[in-house]
Write an enzyme that holds these catalytic residues in place. Structure first.
Site, PDB file in Angstrom:
ATOM      1  N   LYS A  14       0.835  -1.204   0.000  1.00  0.00           N
ATOM      2  CA  LYS A  14       0.000   0.000   0.000  1.00  0.00           C
ATOM      3  C   LYS A  14       0.866   1.248   0.000  1.00  0.00           C
ATOM      4  O   LYS A  14       1.618   1.482   0.948  1.00  0.00           O
ATOM      5  CB  LYS A  14      -0.919   0.057   1.221  1.00  0.00           C
ATOM      6  CG  LYS A  14      -1.896   1.233   1.132  1.00  0.00           C
ATOM      7  CD  LYS A  14      -2.555   1.592   2.448  1.00  0.00           C
ATOM      8  CE  LYS A  14      -1.824   2.681   3.190  1.00  0.00           C
ATOM      9  NZ  LYS A  14      -1.962   4.023   2.603  1.00  0.00           N
ATOM     10  N   GLY A  16       7.330   4.686   8.008  1.00  0.00           N
ATOM     11  CA  GLY A  16       6.440   5.789   8.345  1.00  0.00           C
ATOM     12  C   GLY A  16       6.762   6.329   9.723  1.00  0.00           C
ATOM     13  O   GLY A  16       7.908   6.246  10.168  1.00  0.00           O
ATOM     14  N   SER A  17       5.743   6.832  10.390  1.00  0.00           N
ATOM     15  CA  SER A  17       5.991   7.496  11.671  1.00  0.00           C
ATOM     16  C   SER A  17       6.194   6.477  12.792  1.00  0.00           C
ATOM     17  O   SER A  17       5.689   5.353  12.733  1.00  0.00           O
ATOM     18  CB  SER A  17       4.813   8.408  12.021  1.00  0.00           C
ATOM     19  OG  SER A  17       3.696   7.620  12.360  1.00  0.00           O
ATOM     20  N   THR A  18       6.921   6.893  13.813  1.00  0.00           N
ATOM     21  CA  THR A  18       7.146   6.053  14.979  1.00  0.00           C
ATOM     22  C   THR A  18       5.825   5.731  15.670  1.00  0.00           C
ATOM     23  O   THR A  18       5.598   4.610  16.119  1.00  0.00           O
ATOM     24  CB  THR A  18       8.121   6.749  15.948  1.00  0.00           C
ATOM     25  OG1 THR A  18       9.406   6.777  15.321  1.00  0.00           O
ATOM     26  CG2 THR A  18       8.223   6.025  17.270  1.00  0.00           C
ATOM     27  N   CYS A  23      13.432  10.824   6.587  1.00  0.00           N
ATOM     28  CA  CYS A  23      13.448  10.335   7.969  1.00  0.00           C
ATOM     29  C   CYS A  23      14.840  10.481   8.567  1.00  0.00           C
ATOM     30  O   CYS A  23      14.994  10.656   9.761  1.00  0.00           O
ATOM     31  CB  CYS A  23      12.955   8.901   8.052  1.00  0.00           C
ATOM     32  SG  CYS A  23      13.601   7.845   6.770  1.00  0.00           S
ATOM     33  N   GLU A  64      10.347  15.206  15.841  1.00  0.00           N
ATOM     34  CA  GLU A  64      10.565  15.181  14.399  1.00  0.00           C
ATOM     35  C   GLU A  64       9.580  16.131  13.720  1.00  0.00           C
ATOM     36  O   GLU A  64       8.380  16.042  13.933  1.00  0.00           O
ATOM     37  CB  GLU A  64      10.363  13.762  13.864  1.00  0.00           C
ATOM     38  CG  GLU A  64      10.666  13.656  12.389  1.00  0.00           C
ATOM     39  CD  GLU A  64      10.540  12.224  11.865  1.00  0.00           C
ATOM     40  OE1 GLU A  64       9.606  11.521  12.253  1.00  0.00           O
ATOM     41  OE2 GLU A  64      11.402  11.829  11.056  1.00  0.00           O
TER      42      GLU A  64
END
Lengths: 489, 293, 306
Positions: free
Chosen positions: A194, A246-248, A302, A399
């Site tokens: 995806k 992706g994000s943490t 990132c 971040e």
């Protein structure tokens, strides 16, 4: 003065005329369906969403919103393909399919680059010279591994995992798809991927390429959609492994939701990487490295070097040079070959960045922004640095994922190691120094998965990438990247 | 007159010391015959906390120690184990093993330390790489210790389960907090005495006895623990372990193996507690000419 | 304008900033990626033409050959009116007299190489005579070479003093100091030599004699431009830059101008502060200018070779 001169130029400036990349050769459909079992099929919900060019705020195309039902179809197709075809395909034949995909991507590289720029806002020189070639090379690199896996894991028998679910981010759309798909296929798995909702187009172009390559149906399936689509992949019972970038925050949710299953997982998550300038650094190249570190891809990286640490003896000179360099950055149309800083990927991300800039100001940090002007229309953020900040400022800890740099000074090596490591993240770090022994001291003590010494933001298919601590686990790229997609017996 | 035997007090092992649990609690596990094994410390949340602090403190020094030296120390552990072999065999028998099984378990444990001692200065060469990047950079990857590891040992064994998990973790430069077998805790504490006399720096291995159910939550949620190693068969337990580990993205390794088999040991158990660090540096290519060769 | 550095505090040249070559290559690659089109290109090509030091430095140079070159300098391509002249002609000292005469009143300067060009392997007394002769013949500019052997032996003071003495001998003429970067080999050396030359009073720093390869690579020019910028920051004194040797086509020239524009700024974009030392560049620039005017690709048969 007059002795030598011809006409004296008063406030003469030599600006670059627009150099726009052509878009007439593009082949973009008005609407994109899901790619399941080798065919483009309508989503079960019949729902589509717009994909926007962030530089113009105009709609480029419409993308299918895949549901749980579609994900289930895709996983079933991937399972069938795994059991009936792909696991029975000899490794050397597998390799040839992957090579073929790489070649087809190369042939359509320019189209992919331009679409990437339209869809993501990144500058054309970057998608043309970095994203797309690296994506192709990633397929080339892993293709060759398919029939050599035993050499990667000495003394062990290597098995594929089965069906892998992969979720990619919006900052390097096609490149991240390549990072995910290439090693998965080389190791003999089938894929349900995806892409991020704001940047689905190049993954769908890749689906077309995969179709044209003759890869057996169902070996790669591409399901577009939002977070709910991703969640459906993560939670599907018949998936053997999840790979997520992706994000943490989302990474933690994924690790939690697959607890109690036998799914394997690798996560490439956030970062707040330190870029450290010592007083014996090659200053001009270091300044360029700072710029590469934080303004490359609008800071949507990132591994961005978002925390700058400068040794006090050279702090003034570095900051002055950095400011001057920032003023030379050209902000504007990402399709213009002379643009250095393109558009922010989405309206939401622009808001996040602007919120952080406000927090920085409110917390008393000193702001400096590039004097270059951004276009009125589109989502833009001018390169920004904050000085007079401390470890405890939120903009130093969190971040931001935008072109925003915090600048701290330090006195001793021990101090900077401590400050650099003082973060829940551990993705990357930069070190700038002329002295080898000093570089190795720092590189061994910094808790980060990638150390760029006298360079920054370099990527290569042979080079493993991934983080320590809350920046995730597992590596992508290189020999180590295979580990995520094999079982060792 | 028959001589009165001197009984041993089983304490816990934190930071190189043998304190009693700060809670002052104890429990008395029984063997198959219904005999009391000992009054064993029932560690508390605070003991877990103290053990993590000790392990973190020891991590810097242990991970930066020369690989050769770590190998020497692991070899030393094996030597001391060998010397106290009879004591372990007696304890194992007391806890329910047959004599032959007890002997085998101790022998395999000793040999396992020898095996991992040998890996200390070799795994970097197998797990690391030089990466031929396309640009003018030298690029190499090396494994580095993950950090502080929580170890939940196999409930069914007193010694070999613990040894099999701890050896690869410390061979790789990590430090750890070990929750010993709740029902068979004796060998764990005797093993701590071995560690204590084998040049292993204080805090590298910390061993707690008591209720696993009580200690697992503070250990797996602890934000300063980087990874978890678990050997067992409880699926519920696995789920809880993974869920709590998501708090700070602990690396979780779960093993289900018959540790007594001598080939259930390998390089990839070291690799499970290593991070791969990749370093780039430019190569100045003056002249760029191959005519110098 | 001539630079006076007599009252400037000297730095320790052994501590000149370090240069990372791979980093410089990346910087240069960015300049090379700039797309110079339309009006920017037209403007750039005319600037380039106007910045050329039309050069002949051959053992077989004669007054006849030099006179033809001087004519070309003033009439680069008369078919297209309104074209700028080149900045200067650059010749050996023996050819200064004939050049001065041929260029009288044109505004085109006469530059003379000097100090036992190209090797510089003569005693200071000979170098001084060489320089004074060129100046007395009417040279507007002196292109001296540094003593590379001394530099590579670490005798920075010797190199510095020599430049300072030649500077004095130049009188009103502007001094260009040739580093001969192809012999200095490393970019660290290029940077250090640039600093020495500027602190010793150079009005221009120049890459090469044209006799040694590699000559004016963009990497070398990039490092020298950054040295000029840092010198300006520290002393407030503006120094000119002259890449020489190897810049033979318009594309390279335009990339160089892009680099000057971005490293130093547009105030350096005049022949007072930037020159190209080249012999064949002029015709290629002319061909490109005609191409932009007419839209037709050109042949060298239509451009005079002098």
């Amino acid at each position: 003065m007059a002795k030598q001169g011809n006409k004296k130029n008063k406030a003469f400036s030599w600006d670059y005329a627009p150099a726009l990349e052509g878009i007439s050769h593009l082949n973009i459909k008005e609407k994109y369906d899901l790619f399941i079992d080798g065919k483009f099929v309508k989503p079960s919900s019949c729902k589509y969403f717009d994909t926007i060019n962030p530089a113009t705020e105009e709609r480029i195309s419409q993308i299918a919103h895949g549901s749980e039902i579609d994900v289930d179809k895709a996983v079933k197709a991937a399972r069938r393909a795994y059991v009936n075809v792909w696991s029975k395909t000899s490794p050397s034949e597998r390799a040839k399919y992957i090579y073929r995909i790489a070649r087809l991507m190369q042939e359509r590289a320019r189209e992919l680059a331009v679409i990437e720029t339209l869809d993501s806002g990144k500058v054309i020189t970057e998608s043309r010279d970095i994203d797309i070639p690296l994506a192709c090379n990633h397929f080339f690199y892993y293709a060759g591994w398919a029939d050599k896996l035993e050499y990667a894991f000495p003394n062990r028998k290597v098995e594929s995992l089965g069906v892998v679910g992969q979720i990619t981010p919006w900052n390097f759309p096609l490149l991240m798809a390549a990072w995910k798909i290439a090693p998965a296929l080389a190791a003999g798995n089938t894929v349900v991927l995806k892409p991020a909702e704001t940047t689905s187009l190049t993954a769908l172009k890749l689906a077309e390429i995969i179709k044209d390559s003759g890869l057996p149906n169902g070996v790669v399936n591409i399901i577009t959609g939002y977070g709910d689509t991703g969640a459906a992949i993560v939670n599907h019972k018949d998936i053997n492994k999840i790979a997520f970038t992706g994000s943490t925050q989302v990474g933690k949710i994924i690790q939690k939701s697959i607890a109690g299953t036998d799914k394997r997982v690798t996560l490439e998550l956030g970062g707040k990487s330190a870029n450290i300038i010592l007083d014996d650094a090659p200053i001009d190249q270091a300044v360029e490295g700072i710029v590469n570190g934080i303004f490359f891809n609008q800071g949507h990286v990132c591994s961005a070097g978002s925390r700058l640490f400068v040794q006090e003896g050279v702090a003034d000179i570095v900051i002055n040079k950095l400011k001057r360099r920032m003023d030379k950055l050209i902000i504007g149309d990402p399709l213009d070959k002379n643009t250095d800083v393109g558009a922010i990927n989405s309206k939401e991300q622009l808001k996040t960045i602007n919120d952080y800039i406000k927090i920085g100001k409110d917390q008393g940090a000193k702001i400096h922004q590039s004097s270059s002007k951004a276009p009125k229309k589109g989502y833009y953020c001018v390169p920004t640095i904050f000085t007079d900040v401390a470890q405890s400022n939120r903009i130093v800890q969190e971040e931001i994922f935008g072109p925003v740099l915090t600048v701290q000074t330090f006195r001793t090596i021990d101090e900077v190691i401590q400050k650099a490591n003082n973060s829940p993240y551990g993705l990357a770090a930069g070190i700038w120094s002329d002295k080898g022994s000093r570089v190795f001291n720092l590189s061994s003590k910094l808790k980060a998965g990638v150390i760029w010494a006298n360079t920054y933001n370099k990527f290569d298919p042979t080079s493993p990438f991934g983080g320590y601590k809350e920046s995730g686990f597992g590596r992508e790229g290189g020999l180590h990247g295979l580990r995520a997609y094999v079982n060792l017996k | 007159m028959k001589r009165l035997e001197v009984l041993k007090t089983y304490k816990i092992y934190i930071g190189g010391k043998f304190p009693r649990t700060e809670s002052g609690r104890y429990y008395t596990p029984l063997n198959k015959k219904g005999e009391q094994l000992a009054s064993v410390s029932q560690s508390s949340r605070k003991d877990v906390r103290n053990a993590v602090v000790a392990a973190r403190k020891a991590f810097g020094g242990w991970s930066e120690r020369a690989a050769f030296n770590r190998g020497q120390i692991l070899y030393r552990i094996a030597e001391i184990l060998e010397g106290r072999k009879l004591q372990f065999i007696e304890e194992l028998i007391f806890q329910g093993s047959s004599k032959s099984n007890a002997e085998k378990e101790v022998n395999v444990s000793i040999d396992r330390f020898i095996y991992y001692a040998g890996w200390c200065d070799k795994y970097s060469q197998i797990l690391g790489s030089v990466n031929p990047v396309a640009s003018s950079h030298f690029n190499f990857s090396v494994p580095e210790a993950t950090g502080v590891v929580g170890v939940i040992t196999d409930q069914t064994s007193s010694l070999i389960g613990l040894v099999s998990l701890v050896a690869p973790i410390i061979a790789g430069g990590n430090t750890c907090i070990v929750l010993a077998s709740e029902s068979k805790p004796l060998c764990a504490i005797t093993f701590a005495e071995v560690l204590n006399s084998s040049d292993v720096p204080d805090g590298v291995v910390n061993i707690l006895t008591g209720s696993q159910e009580e200690m697992i939550e503070p250990l797996t949620t602890h934000m300063d623990v980087n990874a978890m190693s678990y050997s067992g068969i409880s699926k519920n337990f696995e789920k809880q372990l993974k869920e709590s580990s998501a708090l700070n993205l602990k690396r979780v390794s779960i093993y289900s193996k018959d540790w007594i088999k001598s080939d259930n040991q390998d390089l990839y158990m070291i690799a499970d507690f290593q991070e791969i660090k990749t370093t780039w540096h430019p190569i100045e290519n003056i002249g760029g000419s191959s005519s110098f060769y | 304008m001539k630079n006076d550095t007599t009252n400037i505090v000297l730095p320790d040249f052994s501590k000149s900033p370090r240069i990372d070559k791979v980093g410089v290559e990346e910087q240069v690659a960015k300049f090379q990626k700039r797309s110079v089109k339309a009006e920017t290109k037209k403007q750039g090509l005319r600037m380039a033409l106007n910045m050329i030091d039309l050069t002949t430095l051959e053992g077989k140079d004669t007054p006849g050959k030099v006179k033809q070159l001087c004519y070309k300098a003033q009439h680069v391509h008369d078919i297209l009116p309104g074209l700028p002249k080149v900045a200067a002609v650059c010749v050996y000292p023996s050819m200064v007299g004939v050049s001065v005469k041929a260029l009288a009143g044109s505004g085109v300067k006469v530059a003379s190489v000097s100090t036992a060009f190209p090797s510089g392997q003569s005693p200071l007394s000979v170098k001084l005579m060489d320089t004074k002769f060129a100046v007395s013949e009417g040279a507007d500019e002196i292109d001296m070479v540094i003593s590379r052997g001394k530099f590579l032996s670490g005798e920075y003071n010797f190199v510095f003093d020599e430049i300072a003495v030649i500077k004095e001998a130049c009188g009103e003429a502007r001094l260009k100091v040739i580093l001969e970067t192809g012999e200095l080999v490393t970019l660290d050396n290029v940077r250090r030599a640039s600093d020495i030359a500027m602190y010793a009073g150079a009005d221009f720093i120049k890459t090469s004699t044209g006799k040694i390869q590699p000559a004016a690579t963009m990497q070398v020019t990039c490092v020298m431009l950054e040295a000029i910028r840092d010198f300006m920051d520290t002393t407030g004194i503006k120094v000119g830059m002259k890449p020489a040797g190897g810049i033979s086509n318009s594309k390279l020239a335009l990339h160089n101008l892009v680099m000057v524009n971005e490293v130093l700024g547009s105030e350096w974009l005049s022949n007072e502060w930037f020159r190209f030392g080249a012999s064949s560049l002029a015709n290629d620039v002319l061909m490109q200018i005609i191409k932009t005017e007419t839209g037709v690709y050109q042949s060298s048969n239509y451009f005079s070779i002098d």
